[in-house]
Design an enzyme around this catalytic site. Structure first.
Site, short mmCIF file in Angstrom:
data_model
loop_
_atom_site.label_atom_id
_atom_site.label_comp_id
_atom_site.label_asym_id
_atom_site.label_seq_id
_atom_site.Cartn_x
_atom_site.Cartn_y
_atom_site.Cartn_z
N LYS A 101 1.97 9.69 -43.32
CA LYS A 101 2.56 9.77 -44.65
C LYS A 101 1.44 9.87 -45.70
O LYS A 101 0.37 9.29 -45.52
CB LYS A 101 3.40 8.51 -44.90
CG LYS A 101 4.28 8.55 -46.13
CD LYS A 101 5.16 7.30 -46.21
CE LYS A 101 6.06 7.29 -47.43
NZ LYS A 101 6.92 6.09 -47.46
N SER A 153 11.71 7.16 -48.34
CA SER A 153 10.69 8.04 -48.85
C SER A 153 9.82 8.70 -47.76
O SER A 153 9.15 9.68 -48.04
CB SER A 153 9.78 7.27 -49.80
OG SER A 153 9.09 6.25 -49.13
N SER A 161 12.33 2.77 -46.38
CA SER A 161 11.70 4.10 -46.39
C SER A 161 11.26 4.63 -45.03
O SER A 161 10.91 5.80 -44.91
CB SER A 161 10.50 4.10 -47.33
OG SER A 161 10.94 4.26 -48.65
#
Lengths: 474, 486
Positions: B77, B152, B176
């Site tokens: 990420k 996310s 997330s």
């Protein structure tokens, strides 16, 4: 009118740990800009603070010396504000669970014993420093200081004059130096002080306070606060009001100037620092630190009075700094009197230090050599003048006083046999003075002693000379 | 060969590498090819280090195998630091930024021989539940390109679901990792708060953030968790507790366990399809000898408000450092300091980030602190106590991961409150710091994956993984890869 001034101080003391409060970078002062930085103290995102245990230990030591109660559970909080020298845009500080609270500090002001309450002591990290270009509109940031550990000490509003505030601050500095937790160098910013000051109303209630910043020396603290007392009194006497605000001391104009009003005051939005866990102060650890607590200035002062029969002034001077007091005690031996040693330090050693701008750590004189000088004096082997000259030389280049005295023939002549021929000579060469003395003008004896001293190259013991002169003349 | 490899799990690929049936370079070439084929549509990666990944694979082939991760391509990420590699948190304000250090988790996985191929898209600063708040691109759900991948960590979940990489790292502040895992039909695990070091994770809300793995099987997740976990001297909030051998001890086990079914997690907002599939999962558990118990977590109704107060408060402080002074974006030709600050932040942050910074600044401001932040702190304690209480009578909780399956692109982006409610079933776990996993257990009528969430007490990772492993074996779920085609 006398006690209507109300002053509280916020003092920042830089703790002299090797590394910073939350990372391993060096705390050394004066290195090249940004030499002592890493992603943690530069506040780069993703890095996390790790508490320096030594800083906590120093904080505890300082708290104990200020007679504070150590909180068993402490935590850190974020104080949020924007400034380029504050790389995370928040300072890690302590808000509602500081390291220590409720202390008192006793201090001497002009012979008067005073005391001030300590509200709290907490740990926090320092910010960096801005450097403004003199040729362009550019500014640069030096983060070497960013993250160095500070103890913020907040007094109760109990100081009643600018002079007392200064005396307190000097005492505090002395204490921190005794503890060896800070060098308290105001020039380098390792001791900084802000003040809150107000004038009590006629009914005794507290007046509106102003916060004074940017006082960078003891003198500045006294001057700024004195200026502020005058300014506030003037306003009040004209029936005007003191405004709650932050004011800056301007060293050049010797005035305080408004920096920001209460309305413009920062809202720091304190909240618990989630990157650090609350710290439990282990009782046993706290005790161990307590054992390391050295004898503090006040205690040492009283002991010096008792143990060495010194005058208050002498004891105060000798306990002015811990190295000086240690030097004094190391020089005391059973065969010399503490008084002689003390006087040598206070008059001769101190004079040499002042002349050179040194402290006791820088001298070549050893405590043992000082002991020798004291015993030479007590044995009447040297005159006090020779003593002073010896000290001057030893401070500069060291050596063994007995050897120096021997080699240069500095011993004073106190045997009556050795002096008698000089005495006879002086008496015969100065018939007028002799007549004066016989006629009752005793002062003239001083002149004759001087003559004896001159003829012996300063080696005669003036006491013995005077005694022999009297015997010869009268 | 290519398509076969992309179907395989991390541990299956590892066996092939171990047996020298494939090389790390061959595997990387497949990865690159799959990325080229698919990612122009899915847009899961913000960037992909083509040359360097192949270089590293070549190097790994020449070295002795360090672990089962040796030579495995991984995605990360865009909020976890790698020394010298671009990192933006999908925000303009970090354009051009390259961190001068690596996160602890990156060091760990690289030491084990893993190869990070590139950074995945995310909601800007992890603020969002659809990856649509990214300043750079919109990631699409590999199961239906008109739908969001969740967020996310949407890029990480999509890349794994599409079979580009077998596993990826995500971060989970309010769901997330788990929510996008559920939307994309993959396994996502948020370990206990402090189990994995946060050092190097760009913070959103420090007291809630946790790094975790996303993969296609529970075994892979168990394996990665074992590598990631452990105390870290650089993170004071990391837990000093020994790390079990999660993979070695992994067994499909539900027998003798009591599963709590919290009533509050099956409320009105939960779709009937989701409800039905979770009901089937409960039946599976029963058949496998588990005891099922209805329980209550009465403060659940406050979880979202509590979460959004605490998370935004911390975020307002964590994101204050993006001021244009040291790194990242700085507004052109500022008039003065204030102008530099305000324009840098006005131009650098997107609308959702600004909204949350303002919210967080407000709840911490003097005069409002007690009413908001103070109260939320108290509620956080009550929410924790709810969990403590139910774990006296059960071992794990089973809930849907999300109220619905993946929603359409643009469907909620203009309605922040609707978007915030996507976290309703996941945020409580972060507030309580508990481990929770999302695993795919079925598909709804639109053939979209449905995720089940298992929540355990602190440090019960092994129990959570074992139960998930059992559900994985029993569920009808066999389509490991999204049916996406170039």
């Amino acid at each position: 009118m006398v006690d209507d001034v109300v002053i509280g101080l916020e003092v920042h003391v830089q703790l002299q740990t090797q590394s910073k409060l939350f990372c391993g970078c060096s705390t050394k002062f004066g290195d090249n800009p940004n030499a002592n930085t890493c992603p943690v103290c530069l506040g780069w995102p993703g890095t996390l603070p790790v508490l320096n245990k030594k800083a906590l230990e120093y904080g505890i030591l300082a708290s104990l010396a200020l007679n504070c109660k150590i909180n068993q559970k402490i935590k850190f909080d974020r104080k949020n504000y924007y400034y380029p020298d504050l790389p995370k845009a928040y300072q890690i500080s302590q808000y509602d669970l500081p390291l220590a609270e409720h202390g008192t500090v006793k201090f001497n002001h002009d012979g008067e014993s005073c005391a001030v309450g300590i509200e709290r002591l907490h740990l926090e990290e320092d910010a960096g420093k801005l450097v403004h270009s003199s040729v362009s509109r550019e500014s640069y940031v030096d983060y070497n200081r960013s993250g160095t550990p500070l103890a913020e000490i907040v007094t109760k509003p109990e100081l009643t004059s600018p002079e007392r505030a200064e005396s307190f601050l000097r005492t505090l500095k002395k204490q921190m130096e005794y503890l060896d937790v800070s060098d308290c160098n105001m020039d380098e910013g390792s001791l900084r002080c802000d003040a809150n000051i107000s004038i009590r109303r006629d009914d005794g209630s507290l007046g509106t306070k102003a916060e004074i910043k940017n006082m960078n020396s003891f003198k500045a603290v006294r001057k700024a606060l004195s200026y502020e007392v005058l300014r506030q009194r003037k306003l009040l006497s004209r029936g005007q009001r003191v405004v709650q605000e932050t004011r800056l001391w301007d060293e050049t104009t010797e005035q305080t100037k408004s920096m920001r009003s209460k309305e413009e005051a920062h809202d720091y939005r304190y909240f618990p620092e989630p990157d650090l866990v609350p710290v439990r102060i282990d009782k046993k650890w706290q005790q161990e630190i307590g054992f390391k607590l050295p004898e503090l200035p006040d205690k040492k002062f009283n002991r010096f009075l008792d143990e060495y029969q010194l005058t208050e002034e002498a004891a105060r001077t000798l306990t002015d700094s811990r190295p000086l007091a240690d030097f004094f005690e190391q020089a005391i031996k059973p065969d010399v009197s503490a008084k002689t040693v003390g006087n040598l330090i206070i008059s001769d050693v101190k004079r040499e230090l002042n002349e050179r701008g040194w402290d006791i750590g820088q001298v070549a004189l050893t405590p043992a050599a000082l002991t020798s000088v004291a015993s030479l004096l007590e044995e009447n082997l040297i005159s006090s003048n020779v003593g002073s000259e010896l000290i001057a030389e030893l401070v500069e280049s060291g050596g063994d006083p007995r050897e120096i005295v021997e080699q240069r023939g500095l011993k004073q002549i106190s045997s009556e046999d050795q002096l008698s021929s000089v005495i006879l000579q002086v008496v015969s060469e100065n018939p007028d003075a002799v007549a004066d003395i016989r006629g009752g003008k005793n002062q003239a004896i001083g002149f004759l002693v001087g003559q004896v001293m001159q003829k012996t190259g300063g080696q005669a013991d003036p006491g013995t000379a005077q005694k022999l002169l009297r015997e010869e003349i009268l | 060969m290519n398509n076969q490899l992309s179907q395989l799990s991390l541990l299956e690929l590892s066996q092939l590498l171990e047996a020298q049936e494939i090389t790390a370079v061959e595997l990387m070439e497949t990865t690159v090819e799959r990325y080229r084929q698919l990612d122009s549509d899915i847009k899961s990666f913000l960037y992909f280090d083509l040359d360097e990944s192949l270089e590293t694979a070549k190097k790994q082939d020449s070295l002795e195998r360090k672990s089962a991760l040796h030579g495995i391509p991984l995605a990360i990420k865009d909020n976890i630091s790698r020394l010298g590699k671009p990192l933006t948190c999908s925000s303009k304000i970090l354009a051009g930024h390259r961190p001068p250090y690596s996160a602890t988790v990156v060091e760990k996985l690289e030491q084990a021989g893993g190869i990070f191929v590139g950074n995945t898209n995310m909601d800007e600063f992890a603020m969002g539940s659809s990856t649509e708040t990214s300043a750079y691109q919109t990631t699409r759900n590999p199961w239906d390109l008109e739908r969001v991948p969740g967020g996310s960590s949407g890029g990480s979940a999509a890349a794994v679901a599409a079979g580009i990489v077998p596993a990826a790292l995500g971060s989970d502040t309010g769901g997330s990792i788990r929510q996008p895992a559920a939307f994309c039909g993959v396994v996502g695990f948020k370990p206990t708060y402090g189990r994995v070091s946060r050092y190097g994770l760009f913070p959103f809300a420090s007291s809630l953030d946790q790094i975790g793995p996303i993969a296609r099987t529970v075994s892979d997740v168990a394996f990665l968790t074992e590598l990631l976990a452990g105390s870290d001297s650089r993170d004071s909030t990391s837990l000093d507790s020994p790390v079990p051998r999660y993979l070695e001890q992994l067994q499909p086990r539900a027998e003798g366990l009591t599963f709590g079914i919290p009533e509050e997690y099956f409320g009105e907002g939960v779709d009937s399809d989701v409800r039905q599939i979770i009901q089937q999962t409960i039946e599976t558990l029963k058949q496998q000898g588990a005891e099922i118990k209805t329980v209550n977590l009465p403060h659940t109704k406050y979880a979202i408000s509590t979460y959004y107060i605490l998370a935004t408060a911390e975020a307002s402080s964590n994101l204050a450092r993006y001021d244009g002074v040291q790194y990242g974006y700085r507004a052109d030709e500022p008039d003065d300091l204030i102008d530099m600050y305000s324009r840098t932040r006005a131009e650098g942050f997107g609308p959702e980030v600004k909204r949350r910074i303002m919210l967080g600044t407000f709840v911490l401001s003097s005069g409002y602190y007690e009413a908001y932040y103070g109260k939320a702190q108290k509620l956080r304690t009550l929410i924790k106590q709810d969990f403590d209480r139910v774990y006296e009578e059960c071992d794990l909780l089973l809930t849907p991961t999300t109220p619905s399956t993946a929603f359409k692109l643009g469907e909620k982006i203009d309605d922040p409150v609707q978007m915030y409610l996507s976290d309703i079933l996941t945020a409580s776990t972060n507030l309580a710091g508990l481990p929770a996993i999302s695993i795919p257990v079925g598909q709804d009528s639109k053939q979209l994956p449905v995720g089940a969430q298992l929540i355990g007490p602190a440090l019960s990772e092994q129990t959570v993984l074992n139960a998930a492993f059992m559900l994985e074996k029993q569920s009808q779920w066999d389509a490991k890869i999204a049916p996406v085609q170039a």
